[in-house]
Design an enzyme around this catalytic site. Structure first.
Site, PDB file in Angstrom:
ATOM      1  N   ASN A   1       0.852  -1.188   0.000  1.00  0.00           N
ATOM      2  CA  ASN A   1       0.000   0.000   0.000  1.00  0.00           C
ATOM      3  C   ASN A   1       0.885   1.233   0.000  1.00  0.00           C
ATOM      4  O   ASN A   1       1.953   1.227   0.614  1.00  0.00           O
ATOM      5  CB  ASN A   1      -0.862  -0.007   1.275  1.00  0.00           C
ATOM      6  CG  ASN A   1      -1.746   1.224   1.401  1.00  0.00           C
ATOM      7  OD1 ASN A   1      -2.421   1.615   0.452  1.00  0.00           O
ATOM      8  ND2 ASN A   1      -1.746   1.840   2.576  1.00  0.00           N
TER       9      ASN A   1
ATOM     10  N   HIS B   1       0.949   5.073   1.297  1.00  0.00           N
ATOM     11  CA  HIS B   1       0.268   5.900   2.297  1.00  0.00           C
ATOM     12  C   HIS B   1       0.990   7.251   2.394  1.00  0.00           C
ATOM     13  O   HIS B   1       2.215   7.285   2.504  1.00  0.00           O
ATOM     14  CB  HIS B   1       0.289   5.193   3.651  1.00  0.00           C
ATOM     15  CG  HIS B   1      -0.401   5.973   4.727  1.00  0.00           C
ATOM     16  ND1 HIS B   1      -1.776   6.040   4.814  1.00  0.00           N
ATOM     17  CD2 HIS B   1       0.083   6.737   5.732  1.00  0.00           C
ATOM     18  CE1 HIS B   1      -2.107   6.817   5.840  1.00  0.00           C
ATOM     19  NE2 HIS B   1      -0.994   7.246   6.414  1.00  0.00           N
TER      20      HIS B   1
ATOM     21  N   SER C   1       4.965   6.645   2.376  1.00  0.00           N
ATOM     22  CA  SER C   1       5.521   5.326   2.698  1.00  0.00           C
ATOM     23  C   SER C   1       4.856   4.269   1.836  1.00  0.00           C
ATOM     24  O   SER C   1       3.659   4.341   1.570  1.00  0.00           O
ATOM     25  CB  SER C   1       5.241   4.969   4.169  1.00  0.00           C
ATOM     26  OG  SER C   1       5.712   5.965   5.049  1.00  0.00           O
TER      27      SER C   1
ATOM     28  N   ASP D   1      -2.644   0.544   8.032  1.00  0.00           N
ATOM     29  CA  ASP D   1      -1.421   1.320   7.781  1.00  0.00           C
ATOM     30  C   ASP D   1      -0.298   0.923   8.744  1.00  0.00           C
ATOM     31  O   ASP D   1       0.569   1.741   9.062  1.00  0.00           O
ATOM     32  CB  ASP D   1      -1.690   2.830   7.868  1.00  0.00           C
ATOM     33  CG  ASP D   1      -2.729   3.298   6.863  1.00  0.00           C
ATOM     34  OD1 ASP D   1      -2.779   2.734   5.756  1.00  0.00           O
ATOM     35  OD2 ASP D   1      -3.505   4.225   7.183  1.00  0.00           O
TER      36      ASP D   1
HETATM   37  C1  GRF Z   1      -2.341   9.041  -2.641  1.00  0.00           C
HETATM   38  O1  GRF Z   1      -1.996  10.184  -1.921  1.00  0.00           O
HETATM   39  C2  GRF Z   1      -1.982   7.817  -1.868  1.00  0.00           C
HETATM   40  O2  GRF Z   1      -0.830   7.969  -1.106  1.00  0.00           O
HETATM   41  C3  GRF Z   1      -3.167   7.656  -0.974  1.00  0.00           C
HETATM   42  O3  GRF Z   1      -4.273   8.019  -1.746  1.00  0.00           O
HETATM   43  C4  GRF Z   1      -3.859   8.913  -2.775  1.00  0.00           C
HETATM   44  C5  GRF Z   1      -4.267   8.302  -4.060  1.00  0.00           C
HETATM   45  O4  GRF Z   1      -4.082   9.162  -5.154  1.00  0.00           O
HETATM   46  N1  GRF Z   1      -3.226   6.311  -0.441  1.00  0.00           N
HETATM   47  P1  GRF Z   1      -4.268   8.630  -6.634  1.00  0.00           P
HETATM   48  O5  GRF Z   1      -5.690   8.065  -6.729  1.00  0.00           O
HETATM   49  O6  GRF Z   1      -3.243   7.583  -6.885  1.00  0.00           O
HETATM   50  O7  GRF Z   1      -4.111   9.827  -7.510  1.00  0.00           O
END
Ligand code: GRF
Length: 221
Positions: free
Chosen positions: A110, A112, A139, A148
Site C-alpha cells: 500500500n 500511504h 511510505s 497502515d
Molecule cells: C495518494 O496520496 C496515496 O498515497 C493515498 O491516496 C492517494 C491516491 O491518489 N493512499 P491517486 O488516486 O493515486 O491519484
C-alpha cells in the site's frame, strides 16, 4: 528473460499512482503485466485509466454484500483468479477485513501519504501541518491486518515549506509518490524484496534496519 510480474491494482479514486505505474511499464523501466484494476467505486478515475491502457477492470459495490468480510472474500477470490502475484493498493480507501486479507500478506503493498508510523489513517497532510512538522512524506508498506501498520519498505521525504497548505503539500508529495511506488514494485519484480514475518522487510535476503529512502528515482539504504 524472466516473465513480467503479474500485478493487480486496487484504487478508489483518480488513480494517479496507477498511472505512474503504467507510465513506468510503458517506458520499459517496470517489467510488469497488469492483470486487473479493481475498485469499490464504479466512478473511479482509475478505472478509466485502466480502460485507456487496455487493462481488465473490475468494479464491485460493497453495498451489494452482507458484510465487509463477504465483500473482501469475493474481491480477493477474483483477484486470485487472475493469477496476480502482487496486489498494489494505490489510493484504495476501504479498510480490509483481517481474515480475508490474510492469504495476501507478503504479496500486497500500500502507498500511504505520511512518514509511517506517523499519521496512520486519513488527513495526513493536515495533521503534519497542524503538528508543526518540518518534514512530511510517503511510505510504501506491506499490508497486514493492522491499518497502515505493516512493515514499511520505503519512504520519500520532503521538507514542509513556509506557505504550504494541505492541498499544496498533498500535491507536492504526490510527485514523489509517483516515483516511490514504481521504485518499490521494480524491486519486487526483480525478486529482491521480501516480507520478513511478522514485522520486517528483507532486501537481497538481508533484513532492513530502516525503510529504504527515495533518492531521485532510486531507493537507497
Ligand atoms: C495518494 O496520496 C496515496 O498515497 C493515498 O491516496 C492517494 C491516491 O491518489 N493512499 P491517486 O488516486 O493515486 O491519484
Amino acid at each position: 528473460m524472466s516473465s513480467p510480474l503479474r500485478i493487480a491494482v486496487l484504487a478508489s479514486g483518480r488513480g494517479s499512482n496507477l498511472q505512474a505505474l503504467i507510465a513506468a511499464r510503458d517506458a520499459g523501466t517496470l517489467p510488469v503485466e497488469f492483470v486487473l484494476v479493481g475498485s469499490d467505486k464504479a466512478s473511479a478515475g482509475a478505472l478509466d485509466l485502466a480502460q485507456a491502457a487496455g487493462i481488465p477492470r473490475l468494479a464491485l459495490n460493497p453495498k451489494a454484500y452482507p458484510s465487509r468480510r463477504d465483500f473482501d472474500l469475493d474481491l480477493f477470490a477474483r483477484i486470485e483468479a487472475t493469477g496476480a502475484e502482487l496486489l498494489v493498493l494505490a489510493g484504495y480507501m476501504r479498510i480490509l477485513d483481517g481474515e480475508a486479507l490474510h492469504p495476501w500478506v507478503g504479496r500486497m503493498i500500500n502507498i500511504h501519504p505520511s512518514l509511517l508510523p506517523k499519521y496512520r489513517g486519513l488527513h495526513t497532510h493536515r495533521r503534519a501541518l497542524e503538528a508543526g512538522d518540518l518534514e512530511h512524506g510517503a511510505s510504501v508498506h506491506y499490508v497486514t491486518a493492522e491499518l497502515d501498520g505493516g512493515p514499511v519498505i520505503a519512504q520519500a521525504r520532503i521538507g514542509i515549506e513556509a506557505g504550504d497548505h494541505e492541498d499544496l503539500l498533498a500535491q507536492r508529495l504526490l510527485a514523489y509518490e509517483h516515483r516511490l511506488l514504481p521504485a518499490v514494485v521494480r524491486l519486487i519484480a526483480a525478486s529482491r524484496l521480501a516480507y520478513a514475518a511478522p514485522d520486517g522487510v528483507a532486501l537481497d535476503g538481508e533484513r532492513l534496519s530502516a525503510p529504504l529512502e527515495l533518492r531521485g528515482d532510486e531507493l537507497r539504504r
